[in-house]
Design a protein around this motif. Structure first.
Motif, PDB file in Angstrom:
ATOM      1  N   ASN A  16      -5.751   1.671   4.567  1.00  0.00           N
ATOM      2  CA  ASN A  16      -5.060   1.820   3.290  1.00  0.00           C
ATOM      3  C   ASN A  16      -5.471   3.094   2.567  1.00  0.00           C
ATOM      4  O   ASN A  16      -4.633   3.804   2.001  1.00  0.00           O
ATOM      5  CB  ASN A  16      -5.358   0.616   2.386  1.00  0.00           C
ATOM      6  N   TRP A  62      -0.451  -2.027  -6.248  1.00  0.00           N
ATOM      7  CA  TRP A  62      -1.656  -2.247  -5.450  1.00  0.00           C
ATOM      8  C   TRP A  62      -2.456  -3.437  -5.958  1.00  0.00           C
ATOM      9  O   TRP A  62      -2.897  -4.278  -5.198  1.00  0.00           O
ATOM     10  CB  TRP A  62      -2.543  -0.992  -5.486  1.00  0.00           C
ATOM     11  N   ALA A 117       0.831  -1.210   0.000  1.00  0.00           N
ATOM     12  CA  ALA A 117       0.000   0.000   0.000  1.00  0.00           C
ATOM     13  C   ALA A 117       0.863   1.256   0.000  1.00  0.00           C
ATOM     14  O   ALA A 117       0.587   2.233  -0.707  1.00  0.00           O
ATOM     15  CB  ALA A 117      -0.929  -0.001   1.212  1.00  0.00           C
ATOM     16  N   VAL A 119      -4.287  -4.900  -2.621  1.00  0.00           N
ATOM     17  CA  VAL A 119      -4.477  -3.938  -1.533  1.00  0.00           C
ATOM     18  C   VAL A 119      -5.962  -3.628  -1.408  1.00  0.00           C
ATOM     19  O   VAL A 119      -6.635  -3.300  -2.385  1.00  0.00           O
ATOM     20  CB  VAL A 119      -3.665  -2.658  -1.805  1.00  0.00           C
TER      21      VAL A 119
END
Length: 458
Positions: free
Chosen positions: A398, A386, A138, A391
């Motif tokens: 995040n 990502w 992230a 993510v």
């Protein structure tokens, strides 16, 4: 270490077969693969020094020397080429905007290289797992994204306006070749776009004459000029060390100078290099089937040492190149012997001043057409990090810290700390992103998939 096993009787391997890092074909075929690696790294390796205001000939020379240094440090286990890094381009622009010259640029990057080398040593002894805890996907994706998108004004304000139509046509050509061409040709799309733009600019000079536009050396005034100027080509030697002065009056080969303010501006680039190198080493491991985690620290440290070494003499920063990983993917030839040939070819090119004049003559419009794609790709690589690591942006841990850091970095927000010290742009955005993330990430598991500000606002 320098004993490669000859496989496939020295011939090109049949479909489906590979040549490992410590294997090789005949020396002639190995040299040919090395030449392909030079072509693959060529475009970006000298484009980025130009946009950073450094000497492209010197960058090509040190790309060869630093590749050899890298291979020695990783004991020939990680086949990679070290070309010019784009991670510091935006930071260099910020340094120059604050009055810094090329010596300030290389001094700041030298320190960043040493920091990366220290990170490499720590990873070597502590293991690759520590990286993921300190810089999870992230965070690294966010830093890489803000570095790329922070470069948009460079294209909009400096390169594109010099010749908008050449820039547009070069962009179209680059996109079409990179996407529609097959195999090796798509891997050298940047080099092909440079040739296309060069020829197009020569044609425009021949048919339409000079163009009137603002250039980096015209002090903000629109002047009439040729798109391509080869003045000095006839006087340039075929062989010799890079020499002369850069646009800011600093010698092409120069020693660094150091400023804490400028050093802080480039340190975020270290995070981008860590993400890039880590991804490249894992990509090579996937292709070769070797476990390269024990060499992760060596690879990071080698890149840091190489960047510091190049910067010590005024050269550009280095990084492992995805373009060359693409060549390996297409050919299934991973021999590190080929990279020594590639490095030798690069050194020869770097020691050719005539070649340097040709590079320096690349029209601004051509650079505009290429950088509009390259800079955007740098930003989108952050998004790819990502996606590849899944993510979860449904998790506010995040989303919210990254949102703050991205806007600060891309929008060039500043924080006045003292009369002489200001944090701004990439440096401020990166620090804010990393600090805010680690302030709240202890709630990551509790909030995963939970409500976010974005959902509440919608």
């Amino acid at each position: 270490m320098f004993s490669w096993t000859v496989v496939h009787d020295g011939k090109t391997p049949p479909p489906g077969e590979a040549v490992g890092p410590l294997e090789r074909m005949s020396w002639g075929r190995t040299a040919g693969i090395g030449a392909q690696h030079v072509v693959a790294m060529f475009g970006a390796t000298f484009v980025f020094p130009i946009v950073m205001g450094l000497d492209p000939n010197l960058a090509i020379l040190f790309s060869g020397l630093c590749t050899i240094l890298f291979l020695l440090i990783v004991k020939n286990k990680v086949p990679s080429y070290l070309g010019t890094s784009a991670a510091f381009v935006a930071s260099v622009g910020a340094i120059r905007a604050q009055g810094g010259d090329s010596a300030d640029v290389t001094g700041a990057i030298l320190v960043a290289g040493l920091v990366l080398a220290v990170v490499g040593v720590l990873v070597h002894f502590a293991g690759a797992g520590m990286l993921k805890k300190l810089l999870p996907p992230a965070v690294t994706g966010g830093v890489v994204m803000l570095i790329g998108f922070n470069l948009a004004p460079v294209v909009a304000d400096i390169y594109w306006p010099q010749d908008q139509w050449i820039a547009l046509l070069t962009t179209i050509f680059l996109v079409m070749v990179a996407v529609l061409a097959r195999g090796f040709w798509s891997r050298i799309a940047i080099a092909l776009a440079l040739v296309f733009g060069y020829l197009l600019s020569w044609f425009a000079d021949s048919v339409f004459g000079q163009i009137t536009s603002v250039t980096p050396t015209s002090n903000g005034e629109a002047i009439a000029h040729d798109r391509i100027s080869l003045a000095g080509l006839g006087d340039a030697a075929w062989f010799g060390l890079p020499s002369g002065e850069l646009a800011d009056g600093v010698s092409a080969v120069h020693g660094p100078s150091f400023s804490l303010t400028f050093i802080l501006l480039v340190l975020p680039g270290v995070i981008a290099l860590i993400a890039e190198n880590t991804g490249h080493v894992r990509a090579v491991a996937d292709m070769t089937g070797d476990d390269l985690d024990p060499y992760m620290g060596r690879a990071l440290g080698a890149d840091g040492v190489a960047t510091a070494f190049a910067s010590l003499f005024g050269g550009a920063p280095t990084t492992t190149y995805a373009e060359n990983i693409g060549v390996m993917s297409a050919t299934r030839i991973y021999s590190t012997a080929a990279y020594y040939f590639a490095a030798a070819f690069a050194v020869v090119l770097g020691l050719c001043p005539k070649f340097g004049v040709l590079i320096a003559a690349i029209p601004g419009g051509v650079l505009g057409g290429i950088t509009v794609v390259l800079y955007g790709m740098i930003g989108l690589i952050g998004a790819k990090i990502w996606v590849d690591n899944r993510v979860d942006f449904g998790n506010p841990v995040n989303m919210i810290p990254l949102a703050a850091g991205l806007i600060v970095g891309i929008g060039d927000v500043s924080l006045q700390i003292t009369d002489d010290f200001v944090l701004s742009g990439i440096a401020f955005g990166t620090i804010l992103l990393v600090v805010l993330y680690h302030l709240v990430n202890f709630r990551e598991d509790d909030l995963a998939g939970g409500p976010t500000i974005s959902r509440n606002l919608s």
